[in-house]
Write an enzyme that holds these catalytic residues in place. Structure first.
Site, mmCIF file in Angstrom:
data_model
loop_
_atom_site.group_PDB
_atom_site.id
_atom_site.type_symbol
_atom_site.label_atom_id
_atom_site.label_comp_id
_atom_site.label_asym_id
_atom_site.label_seq_id
_atom_site.Cartn_x
_atom_site.Cartn_y
_atom_site.Cartn_z
ATOM 1 N N CYS A 201 91.380 26.051 72.708
ATOM 2 C CA CYS A 201 92.231 27.319 71.675
ATOM 3 C C CYS A 201 92.082 28.616 72.372
ATOM 4 O O CYS A 201 92.829 29.496 71.640
ATOM 5 C CB CYS A 201 91.477 27.329 70.363
ATOM 6 S SG CYS A 201 91.486 25.514 69.295
ATOM 7 N N HIS B 198 92.262 33.694 66.089
ATOM 8 C CA HIS B 198 92.804 32.514 66.279
ATOM 9 C C HIS B 198 92.664 31.907 65.028
ATOM 10 O O HIS B 198 91.975 32.135 64.285
ATOM 11 C CB HIS B 198 91.727 31.618 67.250
ATOM 12 C CG HIS B 198 92.011 30.129 67.128
ATOM 13 N ND1 HIS B 198 92.925 29.649 67.284
ATOM 14 C CD2 HIS B 198 91.012 29.263 66.995
ATOM 15 C CE1 HIS B 198 92.856 28.138 67.184
ATOM 16 N NE2 HIS B 198 91.677 27.958 67.239
ATOM 17 N N ASN C 237 95.564 24.781 62.493
ATOM 18 C CA ASN C 237 95.090 24.995 63.800
ATOM 19 C C ASN C 237 96.025 24.500 64.770
ATOM 20 O O ASN C 237 95.757 23.240 64.850
ATOM 21 C CB ASN C 237 93.604 24.522 63.995
ATOM 22 C CG ASN C 237 92.774 24.965 65.138
ATOM 23 O OD1 ASN C 237 93.826 25.737 66.298
ATOM 24 N ND2 ASN C 237 91.589 24.814 65.377
HETATM 25 N N1 ACO Z 1 87.927 16.001 52.636
HETATM 26 C C1 ACO Z 1 87.014 15.614 52.027
HETATM 27 N N2 ACO Z 1 85.869 16.068 52.452
HETATM 28 C C2 ACO Z 1 85.449 16.067 53.831
HETATM 29 C C3 ACO Z 1 86.469 16.267 54.455
HETATM 30 C C4 ACO Z 1 87.882 16.203 54.105
HETATM 31 N N3 ACO Z 1 89.224 16.502 55.060
HETATM 32 N N4 ACO Z 1 86.088 16.600 55.651
HETATM 33 C C5 ACO Z 1 84.686 16.371 55.862
HETATM 34 N N5 ACO Z 1 84.349 16.452 54.450
HETATM 35 C C6 ACO Z 1 83.051 15.976 53.865
HETATM 36 C C7 ACO Z 1 82.012 15.722 54.798
HETATM 37 O O1 ACO Z 1 81.994 14.275 55.222
HETATM 38 C C8 ACO Z 1 80.914 16.017 54.094
HETATM 39 O O2 ACO Z 1 80.282 15.130 53.264
HETATM 40 P P1 ACO Z 1 78.656 14.817 53.250
HETATM 41 O O3 ACO Z 1 78.325 16.128 52.796
HETATM 42 O O4 ACO Z 1 78.796 13.751 52.269
HETATM 43 O O5 ACO Z 1 78.254 14.519 54.669
HETATM 44 C C9 ACO Z 1 81.356 17.358 53.246
HETATM 45 O O6 ACO Z 1 82.663 17.454 53.212
HETATM 46 C C10 ACO Z 1 81.078 18.683 53.928
HETATM 47 O O7 ACO Z 1 81.184 18.659 55.255
HETATM 48 P P2 ACO Z 1 81.012 19.937 56.299
HETATM 49 O O8 ACO Z 1 81.148 19.650 57.672
HETATM 50 O O9 ACO Z 1 79.493 20.512 56.284
HETATM 51 O O10 ACO Z 1 81.908 20.948 55.782
HETATM 52 P P3 ACO Z 1 82.307 22.313 56.278
HETATM 53 O O11 ACO Z 1 82.046 23.360 55.160
HETATM 54 O O12 ACO Z 1 81.388 22.873 57.487
HETATM 55 O O13 ACO Z 1 83.621 22.383 56.493
HETATM 56 C C11 ACO Z 1 84.967 22.538 58.542
HETATM 57 C C12 ACO Z 1 84.116 21.724 57.714
HETATM 58 C C13 ACO Z 1 86.481 22.951 57.675
HETATM 59 C C14 ACO Z 1 85.554 21.396 59.718
HETATM 60 C C15 ACO Z 1 84.405 23.485 59.059
HETATM 61 O O14 ACO Z 1 83.197 23.026 59.358
HETATM 62 C C16 ACO Z 1 85.078 24.352 60.238
HETATM 63 O O15 ACO Z 1 86.151 24.907 59.991
HETATM 64 N N6 ACO Z 1 84.416 24.319 61.463
HETATM 65 C C17 ACO Z 1 85.136 24.946 62.712
HETATM 66 C C18 ACO Z 1 86.243 24.326 63.066
HETATM 67 C C19 ACO Z 1 86.719 25.492 64.052
HETATM 68 O O16 ACO Z 1 86.794 26.539 64.039
HETATM 69 N N7 ACO Z 1 87.342 24.942 65.234
HETATM 70 C C20 ACO Z 1 87.744 25.719 66.221
HETATM 71 C C21 ACO Z 1 87.982 25.489 67.285
HETATM 72 S S1 ACO Z 1 89.246 24.115 67.333
HETATM 73 C C22 ACO Z 1 89.418 24.070 69.175
HETATM 74 O O17 ACO Z 1 89.048 24.559 69.994
HETATM 75 C C23 ACO Z 1 90.313 22.887 69.356
#
Ligand code: ACO
Length: 323
Positions: A113, A250, A280
Site C-alpha cells: 500500500c 492511504h 482499499n
Molecule cells: N463482517 C462481520 N463481522 C466481521 C467481518 C465482516 N466482514 N470481519 C470480521 N468480523 C468480525 C470478527 O470475526 C470479529 O468477531 P469476533 O469478535 O467474534 O471474533 C469482530 O468482527 C471484530 O473483529 P476485529 O478484527 O476486532 O474488528 P476491527 O474493529 O478491528 O475491524 C478491520 C476490522 C476493519 C479489518 C480493522 O482491523 C482494520 O481496518 N485494520 C487495518 C487494516 C488496514 O489498514 N490495512 C492497511 C494496510 S493494507 C495493505 O497494505 C495491503
C-alpha cells in the site's frame, strides 16, 4: 535547483461496482458492519479482461492527456503494484509497450500500500539525479485476484483500480514555496511481515497465494507509524500541520484516517477521503484519491499537499508536494 513538478493526473476504475450488500449472500457480513468499521460503501472489481496493466495503461493515458503530453515525452515509467500481470517481466514494461513507447525505461516497485509514496519519491530522485526529465508514476492494482473470497475479515476491504501522475523537472529556488516534491520520509520494518502478507509466491509455494491479515494488529500500529513519518516530513520541510492545504492519506479505513488526522491536528475539511467509493486499492489508493480531488477542483496549482501510506511489510511513508 531541480524540482519534480506534477503536470498531470489520471485514473481508471474497473467497470463493475460491488456494493457492501453484494457480500451479504457470500459471507456472513452486512453493509452496516463494513460501513461502520471501515467507511467503505463500495469498491470496483476487475473483469477478466481488466488487468493491472490495462488499468495502469488507462490511468497513464488519462494523466498524459491531462498534462497535454504524449508517450514520446516520457522517459521513465515507475509502476507501484503488488499484483503484477506476470511474475516477470515488470508490468511497467508491459504498460510501456501498450503506450507504444519504445524508448526510455520502466520498472515495477513493490511496497504494497505504500508503493505509490515510494514511487513518487523514486521518480523525484531520478529527476533530480538527471536520469529522467518526465516520469509517469502509476499505482495500479487488482487485489481482487489475491483475495480469499471466503474470508470475511479481508475480502470486504479491498478493491481494484489505478491512478497516475506525470511528474517533470522544473526550476525551484530551494524553498517550500517551490512547486514540486519538497520532502519525504520512508520506512519499513520486516519484523511485522506476519500481520499482513500473501501466503504464496514464486520462490516459496510456486503459486500466487492469498492475502492474509491480522486486521486488529495492523490497526494498532497504523496511526503511530503514519503520524511518525508525517512529523518527520513536516520537520524536514520546516512546516506545521496548519500550513497544509490538503491531506491525501492511504485509503484503507476511515477510522485510521480520522485518528491520524486528529493526532496531527489536521482539520477534517482538509482530508481527502475516497475509501467509501474505492475501498482499499493498495498502491492505487493515493493517486485515485488525488485524481478525484484534482478533478473536482479541490486540489489546485500552488496547494501544499501531503501524501501518506502504510501497508504490508510493514512499509510506510509520507511525501510533501506543492501542486
Ligand atoms: N463482517 C462481520 N463481522 C466481521 C467481518 C465482516 N466482514 N470481519 C470480521 N468480523 C468480525 C470478527 O470475526 C470479529 O468477531 P469476533 O469478535 O467474534 O471474533 C469482530 O468482527 C471484530 O473483529 P476485529 O478484527 O476486532 O474488528 P476491527 O474493529 O478491528 O475491524 C478491520 C476490522 C476493519 C479489518 C480493522 O482491523 C482494520 O481496518 N485494520 C487495518 C487494516 C488496514 O489498514 N490495512 C492497511 C494496510 S493494507 C495493505 O497494505 C495491503
Amino acid at each position: 535547483m531541480i524540482r519534480s513538478v506534477v503536470r498531470g493526473t489520471g485514473a481508471a476504475l474497473p467497470r463493475r461496482i460491488m456494493k457492501n450488500a453484494d457480500f451479504e449472500g457470500m459471507v456472513e457480513t452486512s453493509d452496516e458492519w463494513i460501513a461502520q468499521r471501515t467507511g467503505i460503501r463500495q469498491r470496483h472489481i476487475a473483469a477478466d479482461d481488466e488487468t493491472t496493466a490495462s488499468l495502469g495503461e488507462a490511468a497513464a493515458r488519462a494523466a498524459l492527456a491531462d498534462a497535454g503530453l504524449t508517450p514520446d515525452d516520457i522517459d521513465l515509467i515507475v509502476l507501484a503494484t503488488s499484483t503484477p500481470n506476470n511474475t516477470f517481466p515488470a508490468t511497467a514494461v508491459e504498460i510501456q509497450n501498450r503506450l507504444g513507447m519504445h524508448h526510455g525505461f520502466a520498472f515495477d516497485m513493490q511496497a504494497v500500500c505504500s508503493g505509490f509514496v515510494y514511487a513518487v519519491t523514486t521518480a523525484d530522485l531520478y529527476i533530480r539525479g538527471g536520469l529522467a526529465r518526465r516520469v509517469l508514476v502509476i499505482g495500479s492494482e487488482t487485489f481482487s485476484r489475491i483475495l480469499d473470497w471466503n474470508d470475511r475479515s479481508t475480502c470486504v476491504l479491498f478493491g481494484d483500480g489505478a491512478g497516475a501522475l506525470v511528474v517533470e523537472a522544473g526550476e525551484g529556488a530551494g524553498t517550500i514555496a517551490d512547486r514540486g516534491v519538497l520532502a519525504a520520509s520512508l520506512r519499513s520494518d520486516g519484523a511485522h511481515k506476519d500481520k499482513l502478507f500473501v501466503d504464496g509466491g514464486p520462490s516459496t509455494t510456486g503459486t500466487v497465494g492469498h492475502l492474509r491479515m491480522e486486521g486488529r494488529e495492523v490497526f494498532k500500529h497504523a496511526v503511530g507509524m503514519i503520524t511518525d513519518v508525517i512529523e518527520a516530513t513536516f520537520s524536514a520541510a520546516g512546516i506545521a500541520a496548519d500550513d497544509l492545504d490538503w491531506f491525501v492519506p492511504h485509503q484503507a479505513n476511515k477510522r485510521i484516517i480520522d485518528a491520524s488526522a486528529k493526532k496531527l491536528g489536521i482539520a477534517e475539511q482538509k482530508v481527502v477521503v475516497t475509501v467509501n467509493l474505492h475501498g482499499n486499492t493498495s498502491a492505487a489508493s493515493v493517486p485515485l484519491a488525488l485524481s478525484v480531488a484534482v478533478a473536482d477542483g479541490r486540489i489546485k496549482k500552488g496547494d501544499l499537499v501531503l501524501l501518506e501510506a502504510m501497508g504490508g511489510g510493514f512499509t510506510w511513508g509520507a511525501v510533501l508536494v506543492r501542486w
